[in-house]
Design a protein around this motif. Structure first.
Motif, PDB file in Angstrom:
ATOM      1  N   LYS A  67     -25.656  13.944  -3.042  1.00 51.91           N
ATOM      2  CA  LYS A  67     -26.154  14.289  -2.098  1.00 51.91           C
ATOM      3  C   LYS A  67     -25.954  14.982  -0.565  1.00 51.91           C
ATOM      4  CE  LYS A  67     -29.777  10.780  -2.812  1.00 51.91           C
ATOM      5  NZ  LYS A  67     -30.011   8.899  -2.021  1.00 51.91           N
ATOM      6  N   VAL A  68     -26.367  16.156  -0.537  1.00 51.23           N
ATOM      7  CA  VAL A  68     -25.881  16.621   1.258  1.00 51.23           C
ATOM      8  C   VAL A  68     -26.458  17.280   2.264  1.00 51.23           C
ATOM      9  CG1 VAL A  68     -24.422  18.921   1.814  1.00 51.23           C
ATOM     10  CG2 VAL A  68     -24.541  18.192  -0.907  1.00 51.23           C
ATOM     11  N   GLU A  69     -26.595  16.140   3.097  1.00 50.67           N
ATOM     12  CA  GLU A  69     -27.229  16.436   4.340  1.00 50.67           C
ATOM     13  C   GLU A  69     -26.929  17.834   5.004  1.00 50.67           C
ATOM     14  OE1 GLU A  69     -28.281  13.256   7.540  1.00 50.67           O
ATOM     15  OE2 GLU A  69     -26.236  13.441   7.562  1.00 50.67           O
ATOM     16  N   TYR A  70     -27.524  18.591   4.941  1.00 45.89           N
ATOM     17  CA  TYR A  70     -26.739  20.057   6.206  1.00 45.89           C
ATOM     18  C   TYR A  70     -27.781  19.876   7.659  1.00 45.89           C
ATOM     19  CZ  TYR A  70     -25.545  24.474   6.809  1.00 45.89           C
ATOM     20  OH  TYR A  70     -25.101  25.639   8.083  1.00 45.89           O
ATOM     21  N   VAL A  71     -27.043  19.698   8.537  1.00 47.08           N
ATOM     22  CA  VAL A  71     -27.280  19.840   9.786  1.00 47.08           C
ATOM     23  C   VAL A  71     -27.044  20.871  10.133  1.00 47.08           C
ATOM     24  CG1 VAL A  71     -27.206  18.425  12.398  1.00 47.08           C
ATOM     25  CG2 VAL A  71     -26.922  17.216   9.995  1.00 47.08           C
ATOM     26  N   ASN A  72     -27.985  21.752  11.224  1.00 48.94           N
ATOM     27  CA  ASN A  72     -28.143  22.879  11.131  1.00 48.94           C
ATOM     28  C   ASN A  72     -28.110  22.717  12.765  1.00 48.94           C
ATOM     29  OD1 ASN A  72     -28.499  25.514  12.131  1.00 48.94           O
ATOM     30  ND2 ASN A  72     -30.525  25.956  11.759  1.00 48.94           N
ATOM     31  N   ASN A  73     -26.896  22.874  13.492  1.00 48.19           N
ATOM     32  CA  ASN A  73     -26.840  23.085  14.718  1.00 48.19           C
ATOM     33  C   ASN A  73     -26.489  24.203  15.453  1.00 48.19           C
ATOM     34  OD1 ASN A  73     -26.547  20.346  15.287  1.00 48.19           O
ATOM     35  ND2 ASN A  73     -24.483  20.427  14.312  1.00 48.19           N
ATOM     36  N   SER A  74     -26.079  25.091  14.637  1.00 46.63           N
ATOM     37  CA  SER A  74     -27.153  26.657  14.917  1.00 46.63           C
ATOM     38  C   SER A  74     -27.961  26.986  15.758  1.00 46.63           C
ATOM     39  CB  SER A  74     -26.860  27.780  14.074  1.00 46.63           C
ATOM     40  OG  SER A  74     -27.540  28.023  13.447  1.00 46.63           O
ATOM     41  N   PRO A  75     -28.166  28.467  16.469  1.00 43.80           N
ATOM     42  CA  PRO A  75     -28.868  28.428  16.786  1.00 43.80           C
ATOM     43  C   PRO A  75     -29.961  29.459  16.399  1.00 43.80           C
ATOM     44  CG  PRO A  75     -27.227  29.897  17.882  1.00 43.80           C
ATOM     45  CD  PRO A  75     -26.666  29.059  17.514  1.00 43.80           C
ATOM     46  N   ASP A  76     -29.794  29.453  14.736  1.00 44.36           N
ATOM     47  CA  ASP A  76     -30.024  30.195  14.208  1.00 44.36           C
ATOM     48  C   ASP A  76     -30.891  29.636  13.155  1.00 44.36           C
ATOM     49  OD1 ASP A  76     -28.450  32.590  14.872  1.00 44.36           O
ATOM     50  OD2 ASP A  76     -27.080  32.283  13.567  1.00 44.36           O
ATOM     51  N   GLU A  77     -32.279  30.506  12.479  1.00 42.71           N
ATOM     52  CA  GLU A  77     -33.324  29.883  12.019  1.00 42.71           C
ATOM     53  C   GLU A  77     -32.459  29.770   9.762  1.00 42.71           C
ATOM     54  OE1 GLU A  77     -36.992  30.382  11.774  1.00 42.71           O
ATOM     55  OE2 GLU A  77     -37.121  29.898  13.242  1.00 42.71           O
ATOM     56  N   LEU A  78     -32.054  29.215   9.212  1.00 45.51           N
ATOM     57  CA  LEU A  78     -31.275  29.433   8.545  1.00 45.51           C
ATOM     58  C   LEU A  78     -32.263  29.700   7.275  1.00 45.51           C
ATOM     59  CD1 LEU A  78     -28.129  27.256   9.072  1.00 45.51           C
ATOM     60  CD2 LEU A  78     -28.787  29.607   9.244  1.00 45.51           C
ATOM     61  N   PRO A  79     -32.958  30.848   6.097  1.00 48.22           N
ATOM     62  CA  PRO A  79     -33.875  30.410   5.446  1.00 48.22           C
ATOM     63  C   PRO A  79     -32.994  30.583   4.563  1.00 48.22           C
ATOM     64  CG  PRO A  79     -33.220  32.516   5.933  1.00 48.22           C
ATOM     65  CD  PRO A  79     -32.529  31.913   6.969  1.00 48.22           C
ATOM     66  N   PHE A  80     -31.872  30.289   3.815  1.00 54.29           N
ATOM     67  CA  PHE A  80     -31.772  29.816   2.453  1.00 54.29           C
ATOM     68  C   PHE A  80     -29.501  29.228   3.197  1.00 54.29           C
ATOM     69  CE2 PHE A  80     -30.323  34.482   3.898  1.00 54.29           C
ATOM     70  CZ  PHE A  80     -28.951  34.292   3.645  1.00 54.29           C
ATOM     71  N   LEU A  81     -29.207  28.441   2.046  1.00 56.02           N
ATOM     72  CA  LEU A  81     -28.059  28.294   2.578  1.00 56.02           C
ATOM     73  C   LEU A  81     -26.857  28.830   0.889  1.00 56.02           C
ATOM     74  CD1 LEU A  81     -28.283  24.682   2.166  1.00 56.02           C
ATOM     75  CD2 LEU A  81     -27.924  26.722   4.370  1.00 56.02           C
ATOM     76  N   TYR A  82     -25.402  29.129   0.852  1.00 56.63           N
ATOM     77  CA  TYR A  82     -24.737  29.595   0.516  1.00 56.63           C
ATOM     78  C   TYR A  82     -24.023  27.914  -0.290  1.00 56.63           C
ATOM     79  CZ  TYR A  82     -25.150  34.724   0.551  1.00 56.63           C
ATOM     80  OH  TYR A  82     -25.719  35.489   0.214  1.00 56.63           O
ATOM     81  N   PHE A  83     -23.711  28.089  -1.070  1.00 52.09           N
ATOM     82  CA  PHE A  83     -22.968  26.457  -2.282  1.00 52.09           C
ATOM     83  C   PHE A  83     -21.977  28.254  -2.467  1.00 52.09           C
ATOM     84  CE2 PHE A  83     -25.963  23.804  -0.052  1.00 52.09           C
ATOM     85  CZ  PHE A  83     -25.078  22.652  -0.884  1.00 52.09           C
ATOM     86  N   HIS A  84     -20.506  26.441  -2.524  1.00 52.37           N
ATOM     87  CA  HIS A  84     -19.963  27.067  -3.294  1.00 52.37           C
ATOM     88  C   HIS A  84     -19.545  25.976  -5.366  1.00 52.37           C
ATOM     89  CE1 HIS A  84     -18.073  28.245   0.619  1.00 52.37           C
ATOM     90  NE2 HIS A  84     -17.756  29.402  -0.660  1.00 52.37           N
ATOM     91  N   LEU A  85     -19.125  26.343  -5.736  1.00 51.20           N
ATOM     92  CA  LEU A  85     -19.285  25.822  -6.737  1.00 51.20           C
ATOM     93  C   LEU A  85     -17.468  26.694  -8.047  1.00 51.20           C
ATOM     94  CD1 LEU A  85     -22.906  27.274  -8.142  1.00 51.20           C
ATOM     95  CD2 LEU A  85     -22.340  25.257  -7.677  1.00 51.20           C
ATOM     96  N   TRP A  86     -17.111  25.650  -6.539  1.00 48.40           N
ATOM     97  CA  TRP A  86     -15.468  26.447  -8.049  1.00 48.40           C
ATOM     98  C   TRP A  86     -14.988  26.156  -8.761  1.00 48.40           C
ATOM     99  CZ3 TRP A  86     -14.293  25.340  -2.170  1.00 48.40           C
ATOM    100  CH2 TRP A  86     -14.344  26.368  -0.991  1.00 48.40           C
ATOM    101  N   PRO A  87     -14.967  25.131  -9.513  1.00 46.62           N
ATOM    102  CA  PRO A  87     -15.133  25.301 -11.223  1.00 46.62           C
ATOM    103  C   PRO A  87     -15.320  25.859 -11.639  1.00 46.62           C
ATOM    104  CG  PRO A  87     -15.945  22.845  -9.719  1.00 46.62           C
ATOM    105  CD  PRO A  87     -16.143  24.020  -8.658  1.00 46.62           C
ATOM    106  N   ASN A  88     -16.676  27.027 -11.456  1.00 47.45           N
ATOM    107  CA  ASN A  88     -16.850  28.277 -12.037  1.00 47.45           C
ATOM    108  C   ASN A  88     -15.647  29.148 -11.699  1.00 47.45           C
ATOM    109  OD1 ASN A  88     -19.148  27.476 -13.644  1.00 47.45           O
ATOM    110  ND2 ASN A  88     -19.969  28.181 -12.062  1.00 47.45           N
ATOM    111  N   ALA A  89     -14.780  29.103 -11.525  1.00 41.64           N
ATOM    112  CA  ALA A  89     -13.598  29.865 -10.823  1.00 41.64           C
ATOM    113  C   ALA A  89     -12.836  29.924 -12.554  1.00 41.64           C
ATOM    114  CB  ALA A  89     -12.795  29.785  -9.971  1.00 41.64           C
ATOM    115  N   TYR A  90     -12.933  28.938 -13.518  1.00 43.85           N
ATOM    116  CA  TYR A  90     -12.043  28.723 -14.112  1.00 43.85           C
ATOM    117  C   TYR A  90     -13.211  29.272 -15.102  1.00 43.85           C
ATOM    118  CZ  TYR A  90      -9.335  25.948 -11.381  1.00 43.85           C
ATOM    119  OH  TYR A  90      -8.677  25.962 -10.228  1.00 43.85           O
TER     120      TYR A  90
END
Length: 1012
Positions: free
Chosen positions: A32-55
């Motif tokens: 579970k990831v709680e993402y808090v937007n403290n920026s002045p911008d509206e965010l329609p999407f988030l980028y996630f890293h799935l770094w095990p896929n590097a292998y």
């Protein structure tokens, strides 16, 4: 406005439950990831890293970078050895989310939110996930049941004032992550010892770890370091819980074999204490008995010099690692094999120090790696210099006979980073300090990001003073802890605290490859009076175009002791500075070697010597590093042999090894006992490394003289049994000037090299008059050629390719040649495969058969008599028979048969194949095949013209392309017929290659590619 002062940053809080399956080597988790937007911008999407896929496969950014950096381990890995993350099902508010993989990088995902996330809003995203843990190729991995669980869970990318920062996982290039809190529960077999980020919440586990500490202490250093076996996993499971605020990553390491030790460190000027942990296996356990103390010492040092450590624990674990000697994570670091107590302390110190720069300040290390690796390396070397001021570059060997013999006693341990920088800086192949990690060549990543950054901060410390630098760094840490500072934040703070923008440092030192090189030219005694004080005027110079206007110091010495040091503002061009007059012996720029100068050999004036700028001569056997306090002349014994000169004894003299110098020479005079004459070889080269068009311009003059053959006088009296009246060795004298232009690469990481070579070869020989009424053997005439060659090579790790086009012109001939070389890589090594060479040549003119007694011909097999430019070394160059006629060379048709057949004065086409045998990969054996077609009217009255020649067999390759042996097994009929006509037995069909140029140790060191 400095970015860290933007007034906001995102917050990401994690709840993760994960289970380890140590049979299948998998993780099963829920996040579970709680993402808090403290920026002045509206965010329609988030980028996630799935770094095990590097292998996941060979197409990821990680896999491609591994190949570019010279490692094919992952490329040749099996599917079962690789890793990935799957089972993902992102949702929010109980509803599935739309998401997609990045088109180029499977380890990046874009998650579309159900509605744009406005300023101040938060969203909780959850997903199950499964990780197949790869073998140890980089950071995440396992070796047996030893687990390194890093970069393992779905993780949002950073969003800051510069926008989103999604980044694929790389081995060379670290990370940038949002701060938040972690609540992680790990389930695994009960007998695993776990070291992890965060505070352990399980009292029973804390008690068990305390018991492990006592067990380790009771061993009293008695460990079986050969026993690295894993005990069976317990059937019972345990769930460990770790919590921590104000961190940006979570890593954990599990091993059933871990021993455990602890130490406690009181923080300076504080009532807080930190517990230091060390967890290690039997491997190098005797070194790790001080591991917890090393951690504690590092925590204290960085807390004192930078700022207080904010967490309660700090851990070092010994485990498998394929991404350097150590790797840092918040509150914990993993250390690979060290080799010595000193090396272990150094690595633990460096990795623990990352907690301050990577962990707490947490700059964007992928874009600005120096802000972590470089600044941390500066404090690492500062710690070592303070604790071990007498430490030497080669350790305890410095004061042994070896250290003295190779003149290595004076080099400090910190000189390592200087020479790492210098190796490429001298070639103008260095890169700026402030640039993305992925843009560096492997050597520059170490030599610049780590080494040069540490050097320039040491320089800055000397220039502004230690108290000033320490005060500023304390304030930097206080202001920007947990705030992701950028370079401009650091620059602004230094400017505010010093009242100086320090442009020479932040603009030139960090952002350019300009070179610092002050030269002390002269002194005018008592040239100026200020008040009642007499001053000398010192003249110094620095390159106006490439120099840096950085401060410098001048020190005066008397009787070997420093008596006066002055610092001055920097300049480029020429300048005069005042220095207090005195009865000095020596004046020296940067006497303490605190400045990253690229040439320290011009820093000194010896005031009472005839040659004021020349250091004492040092005749040094074999070689050493460049020593600015010596005029070095290296020497080594030389021995040679050929059929005509017999044994040759002499000495090689040369002026440089590492790093390169603008003017380099190698001279090898020898005395030949067989010809009772002097022989030898030598070359002098001038080297320039421009910044545009060409990366290397070399103007060289080579020379050689050796026995070339025998001049014999024969009686015309046919009744004599031996008609030989006299025999003497005739020699050749070869002079070869050469201009070589290596084109600049558009990207330093590119593998393609392009080179244009223009050379002239002039071969002179003794002339002889044949006495009356005698017959004499022929002596080849003098010879010359002019050559223009263009070479292009793609030195990629897999399937390397190269081609060249050469034009030659000489007396009565003109020749065009083209060559292509390609390696079809297969097996499990980039050196294994099918090597293909294609060759074609055409004489545009060739009258050498009729107008000279030195015919220029191209053979199927390169032998001594066909090496018309004497480019190669043949031990029996012109022998008609005997053992040495079995030596073959490189070039022309590339055949290996011990026959002079298929030579041509018109055209030649050839193909050469050499194949590795996968089932014999541990043996230096290959199969070869050669095919060629000569077109000529010369050989055998043209009967060979247009005929196909073929030969194949087994090659023994103990030193590939340098020492090889060939055994012909299969041949075309036209070759078989010659074998049979000469009654050649099977062993007489064996030939060998000795490529002396490839075996030249001086050339090998000077031209060594340190990026491999």
């Amino acid at each position: 406005m400095p970015l860290a002062a933007q007034g906001w940053q995102q917050e990401v809080n994690y709840q993760i439950e994960v289970s380890l399956n140590d049979t299948a080597h998998t993780l099963t988790g829920f996040e579970k990831v709680e993402y808090v937007n403290n920026s002045p911008d509206e965010l329609p999407f988030l980028y996630f890293h799935l770094w095990p896929n590097a292998y996941k496969n060979q197409s990821t950014a990680f896999a491609k970078q591994q190949l570019e950096n010279g490692s094919a381990k992952f490329y040749y890995s099996k599917s079962a050895e690789r890793g990935f993350i799957d089972g993902l099902a992102f949702e929010a508010d109980g509803k599935p989310l739309t998401w997609e993989y990045d088109k180029k990088n499977p380890d990046i995902a874009k998650i579309t939110l159900p509605r744009p996330l406005k300023k101040g809003e938060k969203i909780t995203i959850q997903t199950p996930f499964t990780v197949k843990i790869p073998d140890s190729f980089s950071r995440l991995g396992h070796v047996g049941q030893s687990y390194q669980i890093t970069q393992w869970y779905p993780k949002p990318a950073v969003y800051d004032a510069k926008g989103w920062h999604p980044m694929p996982y790389l081995d060379q290039g670290e990370f940038y992550s949002e701060f938040g809190s972690f609540d992680v529960q790990i389930t695994l077999p009960q007998n695993y010892v776990v070291g992890a980020t965060g505070r352990l919440q399980n009292p029973e586990e804390q008690t068990w770890l305390a018991q492990k500490v006592q067990e380790t202490i009771q061993k009293n250093g008695n460990f079986n370091e050969k026993d690295l076996s894993f005990p069976p996993s317990a059937l019972q499971l345990k769930t460990l819980q770790y919590k921590q605020d104000s961190i940006h990553d979570f890593a954990w390491f599990a091993d059933k074999r871990f021993h455990v030790l602890t130490d406690t460190v009181p923080l300076p000027n504080s009532n807080r204490k930190v517990i230091a942990w060390a967890m290690f296996t039997n491997e190098e356990a005797s070194l790790w008995t001080k591991g917890a103390q090393y951690v504690a010492d590092a925590v204290y040092f960085y807390s004192d010099k930078v700022g207080l450590y904010p967490y309660n624990h700090c851990t070092a674990v010994q485990s498998a690692l394929s991404a350097g000697a150590g790797m840092e994570y918040p509150m914990i670091t993993v250390i690979g094999k060290s080799g010595s107590a000193k090396a272990l302390e150094d690595v633990i110190l460096h990795e623990v120090g990352h907690n301050w720069f990577y962990g707490i300040l947490a700059s964007n290390e992928r874009q600005h790696p120096w802000m972590d690796e470089g600044m941390n390396s500066y404090y690492e070397y500062r710690y070592l210099a303070e604790k071990y001021p007498d430490a030497k570059l080669i350790g305890e060997m410095a004061n042994t006979g070896i250290g003295r013999a190779f003149d290595l006693t004076a080099y400090k341990s910190s000189d390592l980073m200087y020479y790492l920088y210098l190796i490429h800086a001298r070639k103008n192949a260095d890169q700026a300090i402030d640039q993305p990690a992925a843009d560096y060549t492997p050597l520059n990543y170490g030599g610049i990001v780590y080494g040069k950054t540490a050097l320039v901060f040491t320089y800055l410390q000397a220039a502004i003073g230690t108290p000033t630098l320490d005060s500023i760094m304390h304030e930097y840490y206080r202001q920007y802890s947990f705030k992701h500072p950028y370079p401009q934040d650091l620059k602004q703070l230094f400017a505010a605290k010093t009242g100086n923008h320090l442009n020479w440092f932040f603009d030139d030192m960090l952002n350019t490859t300009k070179k610092l090189d002050y030269s002390l030219v002269s002194r005018k005694r008592n040239a100026k009076t200020i008040g009642n004080t007499q001053y000398d005027l010192l003249t110094l110079k620095q390159n106006k175009k490439t120099g840096i206007e950085a401060p410098f110091s001048v020190t005066a010495f008397k009787d070997g002791q420093p008596v006066q040091t002055n610092w001055y503002d920097g300049f480029t061009g020429a300048s005069e500075v005042t220095f207090p007059a005195g009865n000095y012996d020596v004046l020296k720029v940067d006497a303490l070697q605190q400045m990253p100068e690229t040439n320290r050999r011009n820093n000194t004036l010896h005031l009472h010597k005839l040659f004021k700028r020349m250091e004492p001569l040092r005749l040094q056997p074999f070689g050493s590093l460049e020593n600015p306090n010596r005029t070095q002349l290296f020497f080594a014994p030389a021995i040679g042999y050929n059929v005509y000169d017999k044994f040759m004894l002499g000495m090689a003299f040369y002026n440089s090894l590492i790093p390169v110098r603008p003017v380099q020479f190698t001279l090898v005079p020898m005395y030949a006992v067989g010809s009772n004459s002097f022989s030898g070889i030598g070359e002098v080269s001038w080297n320039k490394y421009p910044s545009k068009v060409f990366e290397h311009v070399e103007l060289a003059l080579g020379g050689a003289t050796f026995g070339n053959g025998n001049f014999s006088v024969f009686s015309t009296d046919t009744s004599l049994t031996d008609r030989t009246l006299s025999t003497e060795v005739y020699k050749f004298y070869r002079i070869a000037p050469r201009l070589e232009l290596t084109f600049k690469k558009k990207n330093p990481r590119h593998a393609i090299e392009r080179r244009l070579t223009l050379r002239h070869v002039n071969v002179l020989r003794n002339t002889y008059n044949c006495p009356p009424n005698t017959n004499c053997s022929a002596v080849p005439q003098d010879f010359y050629l002019n050559e223009l060659a263009f070479t292009c090579r793609n030195n990629r790790r897999i399937n390397p390719l190269g081609w060249s086009v050469t034009m030659q012109q000489g007396k009565e001939f003109a020749l065009a040649q083209a060559e292509v070389k390609y390696l079809f890589s297969y097996g499990n090594s980039p050196k294994s495969g099918l090597a293909v060479r294609l060759f074609g040549a055409a004489f545009l003119q060739n009258n050498t058969l009729t107008d000279t007694n030195s015919p220029v011909l191209l053979p199927l097999t390169m032998r001594g008599g066909y090496d018309y430019a004497i480019d190669q070394v043949f031990i029996g160059r012109n022998e008609p028979e005997g053992f040495w006629t079995h030596q073959v060379g490189t070039g022309a048709g590339g055949f290996k048969v011990p026959l002079s057949i298929g030579y041509t004065d018109k055209y030649l086409l050839a193909a050469n194949l050499k194949a590795s045998v996968p089932m014999l990969k541990k043996l230096p054996l290959k199969l070869y095949a050669d095919i060629g077609i000569p077109y000529t009217d010369v050989a055998d009255d043209g009967l060979w013209s247009g005929k196909v020649f073929f030969d194949g067999g087994i090659a023994l390759t103990p030193v590939p392309d340098a020492i090889e042996v060939y055994w012909s097994l299969v041949s075309s009929n036209n070759i078989k017929e010659v074998y049979e006509a000469n009654n050649l037995k099977w062993y007489e069909r064996i030939t060998f290659l000795i490529n002396f140029s490839a075996l030249n140790p001086i050339k090998a060191v000077r031209n060594f590619n340190f990026n491999l």
